[in-house]
Design a protein around this motif. Structure first.
Motif, mmCIF file in Angstrom:
data_model
loop_
_atom_site.group_PDB
_atom_site.id
_atom_site.type_symbol
_atom_site.label_atom_id
_atom_site.label_comp_id
_atom_site.label_asym_id
_atom_site.label_seq_id
_atom_site.Cartn_x
_atom_site.Cartn_y
_atom_site.Cartn_z
ATOM 1 N N UNK A 202 6.346 -5.891 -0.065
ATOM 2 C CA UNK A 202 7.413 -4.976 0.317
ATOM 3 C C UNK A 202 8.038 -5.407 1.643
ATOM 4 N N UNK A 203 7.220 -6.001 2.515
ATOM 5 C CA UNK A 203 7.706 -6.414 3.824
ATOM 6 C C UNK A 203 8.604 -7.650 3.744
ATOM 7 N N UNK A 204 8.533 -8.360 2.625
ATOM 8 C CA UNK A 204 9.387 -9.534 2.472
ATOM 9 C C UNK A 204 10.849 -9.109 2.440
ATOM 10 N N UNK A 205 11.117 -7.979 1.809
ATOM 11 C CA UNK A 205 12.489 -7.479 1.763
ATOM 12 C C UNK A 205 12.994 -7.196 3.174
ATOM 13 N N UNK A 206 12.147 -6.635 4.015
ATOM 14 C CA UNK A 206 12.532 -6.375 5.403
ATOM 15 C C UNK A 206 12.805 -7.677 6.140
ATOM 16 N N UNK A 207 12.030 -8.707 5.818
ATOM 17 C CA UNK A 207 12.225 -10.024 6.447
ATOM 18 C C UNK A 207 13.630 -10.535 6.166
ATOM 19 N N UNK A 208 14.056 -10.480 4.911
ATOM 20 C CA UNK A 208 15.385 -10.982 4.563
ATOM 21 C C UNK A 208 16.490 -10.074 5.101
ATOM 22 N N UNK A 209 16.196 -8.788 5.213
ATOM 23 C CA UNK A 209 17.200 -7.871 5.769
ATOM 24 C C UNK A 209 17.396 -8.118 7.267
ATOM 25 N N UNK A 210 16.317 -8.510 7.957
ATOM 26 C CA UNK A 210 16.413 -8.808 9.389
ATOM 27 C C UNK A 210 17.021 -10.176 9.645
ATOM 28 N N UNK B 83 6.617 -2.064 -9.022
ATOM 29 C CA UNK B 83 5.603 -3.108 -9.152
ATOM 30 C C UNK B 83 5.175 -3.630 -7.794
ATOM 31 N N UNK B 84 6.128 -3.796 -6.863
ATOM 32 C CA UNK B 84 5.790 -4.285 -5.529
ATOM 33 C C UNK B 84 4.901 -3.280 -4.792
ATOM 34 N N UNK B 85 5.147 -2.011 -5.013
ATOM 35 C CA UNK B 85 4.390 -0.978 -4.315
ATOM 36 C C UNK B 85 3.052 -0.681 -4.973
ATOM 37 N N UNK B 86 2.846 -1.252 -6.161
ATOM 38 C CA UNK B 86 1.567 -1.073 -6.842
ATOM 39 C C UNK B 86 0.473 -1.725 -6.013
ATOM 40 N N UNK B 87 -0.606 -1.009 -5.697
ATOM 41 C CA UNK B 87 -1.679 -1.592 -4.867
ATOM 42 C C UNK B 87 -2.223 -2.906 -5.408
ATOM 43 N N UNK B 88 -2.184 -3.082 -6.712
ATOM 44 C CA UNK B 88 -2.718 -4.314 -7.309
ATOM 45 C C UNK B 88 -1.862 -5.520 -6.952
ATOM 46 N N UNK B 89 -0.597 -5.315 -6.606
ATOM 47 C CA UNK B 89 0.317 -6.413 -6.317
ATOM 48 C C UNK B 89 0.671 -6.547 -4.842
ATOM 49 N N UNK B 90 0.216 -5.643 -4.039
ATOM 50 C CA UNK B 90 0.716 -5.582 -2.670
ATOM 51 C C UNK B 90 0.284 -6.754 -1.810
ATOM 52 N N UNK B 91 -0.771 -7.424 -2.200
ATOM 53 C CA UNK B 91 -1.191 -8.585 -1.413
ATOM 54 C C UNK B 91 -1.024 -9.889 -2.190
ATOM 55 N N UNK B 92 -0.224 -9.856 -3.233
ATOM 56 C CA UNK B 92 -0.053 -11.056 -4.060
ATOM 57 C C UNK B 92 1.412 -11.470 -4.070
ATOM 58 N N UNK B 93 1.729 -12.557 -3.381
ATOM 59 C CA UNK B 93 3.114 -13.028 -3.358
ATOM 60 C C UNK B 93 3.259 -14.333 -4.130
#
Length: 605
Positions: free
Chosen positions: A302-310, A347-357
């Motif tokens: 989820x933080x990747x989106x913030x990276x591109x927005x910044x 899907x990004x906010x799903x705990x199962x995916x939150x640490x998998x990029x």
């Protein structure tokens, strides 16, 4: 007493695999691992160590291969391999600064076909040793049949899904095909020793290694040159573009742990030699490097989106691990396309995916900051990379070169080189020669030599056949120097007209003389074709002196004056050498061999 493998393994087949595995534990206790460093050829910094099995003969085996074949035939390969992995990992973890290094472990690809194969055990061994998963490179030897792309891909997927790196070992020795490597994309390709042996003297081997290196970079893999045993092989592999080197020239395998693991001092010294042009390329690269902030691979997607927005002007985000080593890139377009799909955010906010990029991670060509711009450009074009090239320094992320930055860097390098090149031969001109000599002469070396080449009877030839033919003769000698001096890393410059300069160090005097005289004899033979048949048959040219008188001139030759420079002196300049060379040149021109050598022995300045 050596452990009798055959007796122990056949003594009682009825008791089952458990007893036999217990015997294997005794075998593993007897063997040991030697570590051999794998280093960066530009700096001498240690990238990692290969674990090489030793003392297998103490357990009654004739070879390492027979040990693994016996384990396979008795149904114990997976268990034996895991015991060996544990031993190698535990010993590796005792190395100074082990967490920074990589462990190259040779494993038998048949392991994944055993009935008792269980994924996850290597990760547990690394965790207990305090090491990250990407510490280990699992080497798959091409000596086993891995030409089945699907089989190899299955192995890669198994281990990559667990966070491990994979290297193809012994490339060029067996079954593997380019298509297999293209589809499976290993992290490292290790070129077999056969192709490295004498690569500095064998043009076909050099071409093979060059092509494989270019191909590896195209698929974002690194290349290790295995079995480097001489200084000349080392320098050739570095020039070709190999990312890493390994072999007896670097260090022999040792069961004793090294005291330092940051650098191999002897190789660091060699790496600093004869790097003409590389320093300039490095300076240019740094000036155009995009300081794109990287993201760690454990980031919440989820933080990747913030990276591109910044960072709205950034199209790709370099991804690194905890040690700062680049793993690949995430494209802004790929990530946003996923976000805008149905349920993408959920899907990004799903705990199962939150640490998998990993689903967003793309491979990207990676190169050391000391790589030449020409090599970088070739890699960029061959890879058809829209993302650019990630640059590293001693294996750690430094920045990104996108298409625009790379082209601007190449243009500036070409502009700088043009100022220093002779416009006819494109060899370093006077300014470059003086700059190189100032640096080289300031460093004491055991053996170092400067040589001045000067054509004999060039003016009568030029007067008779014209300046264009004279230029062709000069270009011929330039090409001859490239061939005759190629066995050692000579610096060659074009002073102007028919005068050339050469410099070499760390070679024997006899070898230097041999190279110079080889260039002279090659020119003597090939220049004959530049004369008309009548003059060639006659053996001399009928021309005119400066006073206009008719005169017979011998066919062109080249005189050479070789100056032997004292090893410990750092106060000598190119001007001092030139004065000594002028004296020797006079002697050479009056010598039937057209060659003279002598020491520069003036008192300290």
């Amino acid at each position: 007493m050596a452990f009798d493998v055959e007796d122990e393994l056949t003594a009682d087949r009825s008791v089952g695999p458990a007893i036999r595995l217990r015997n294997w534990k005794q075998i593993v206790e007897k063997v040991d691992f030697a570590f051999q460093p794998i280093v960066n050829p530009h700096t001498g910094h240690v990238f990692g160590y290969e674990a090489l099995l030793r003392r297998w003969e103490d357990s009654g085996f004739e070879s390492i291969q027979s040990l693994f074949d016996t384990a396979w035939e008795t149904g114990n390969l997976h268990g034996v391999d895991m015991m060996l992995r544990e031993k190698a990992i535990n010993k590796f973890s005792r190395l100074p600064d082990a967490r920074r290094l990589k462990l190259f472990y040779n494993f038998d690809s048949r392991v994944v076909r055993t009935r008792d194969y269980q994924p996850g055990r290597t990760a547990e061994l690394l965790r207990k040793a305090g090491l990250e998963r990407d510490t280990i490179f699992l080497e798959i030897s091409e000596r086993h049949d891995i030409s089945n792309a699907q089989y190899l891909q299955d192995i890669l997927l198994r281990y990559r899904s667990q966070g491990f790196k994979v290297a193809i070992d012994d490339y060029g020795s067996g079954f593997a095909q380019l298509r297999t490597l293209y589809e499976c994309e290993p992290d490292i390709i290790k070129i077999d020793r056969f192709f490295i042996d004498g690569v500095d003297r064998d043009r076909r081997k050099e071409l093979f290694v060059s092509q494989i290196t270019a191909f590896a970079h195209m698929i974002a893999a690194q290349v290790v040159a295995e079995g480097v045993e001489t200084r000349e092989e080392f320098l050739c592999c570095r020039r070709i573009g190999c990312d890493l080197v390994q072999g007896f020239f670097i260090a022999r395998p040792s069961v004793d742990l090294p005291e330092r693991t940051d650098i191999v001092p002897a190789i660091s010294g060699v790496s600093l030699e004869n790097r003409r042009g590389i320093e300039r390329d490095g300076d240019v690269l740094r000036s155009y490097l995009l300081d794109t902030p990287p993201i760690e691979n454990n980031i919440n997607p989820v933080e990747i989106l913030s990276y591109f927005q910044k960072n709205t002007d950034i199209a790709i985000a370099p991804v690194i691990n905890r040690q700062g080593e680049p793993l690949g890139v995430i494209r802004d377009s790929d990530f946003k396309a996923f976000i805008y799909t149905p349920f993408g955010r959920e899907l990004l906010q799903n705990p199962a995916n939150r640490t998998n990029i990993s689903r967003f991670l793309r491979r990207c060509p990676i190169a050391d900051i000391n790589t030449s711009l020409s090599e970088l450009l070739e890699t960029f074009v061959a890879a058809d990379s829209l993302d650019g090239v990630i640059l590293t320094e001693n294996g750690l992320y430094l920045g990104v070169l996108d298409q625009s930055a790379l082209l601007r860097a190449v243009n500036e390098r070409n502009t700088l080189n043009a100022r220093d090149e002779n416009p006819l031969t494109r060899l370093p001109g006077n300014s470059a020669i003086y700059r190189y000599a100032a640096d080289a002469l300031a460093r004491p070396r055991q053996r170092r030599f400067a040589v001045y080449f000067d054509f004999d009877n060039f003016k009568p030839f030029n007067d008779l056949y014209g300046f264009r033919q004279g230029d062709r003769a000069i270009l011929l000698f330039k090409d001859i120097l490239g061939k005759a001096l190629s066995q050692n890393d000579w610096f060659v410059g074009h002073i102007g007209g028919d005068d050339f300069f050469g410099y070499v160090q760390s070679v024997d005097f006899e070898d230097a003389v041999c190279a110079v005289q080889r260039a002279q004899s090659m020119f003597d033979e090939q220049i004959k074709s530049f004369y008309d048949a009548e003059t060639r048959d006659r053996g001399y040219l009928i021309g005119k002196t400066r006073n206009g008188d008719s005169c017979d001139f011998p066919l062109m030759t080249v005189s050479a004056a070789l100056v032997r420079i004292p090893p410990a002196r750092t106060d000598i300049t190119l001007d001092h050498i030139s004065i000594e060379a002028a004296k020797l040149k006079t002697i050479a021109k009056n010598n039937p061999e057209r060659f003279a050598s002598g020491y520069y022995d003036a008192p300290e300045i």
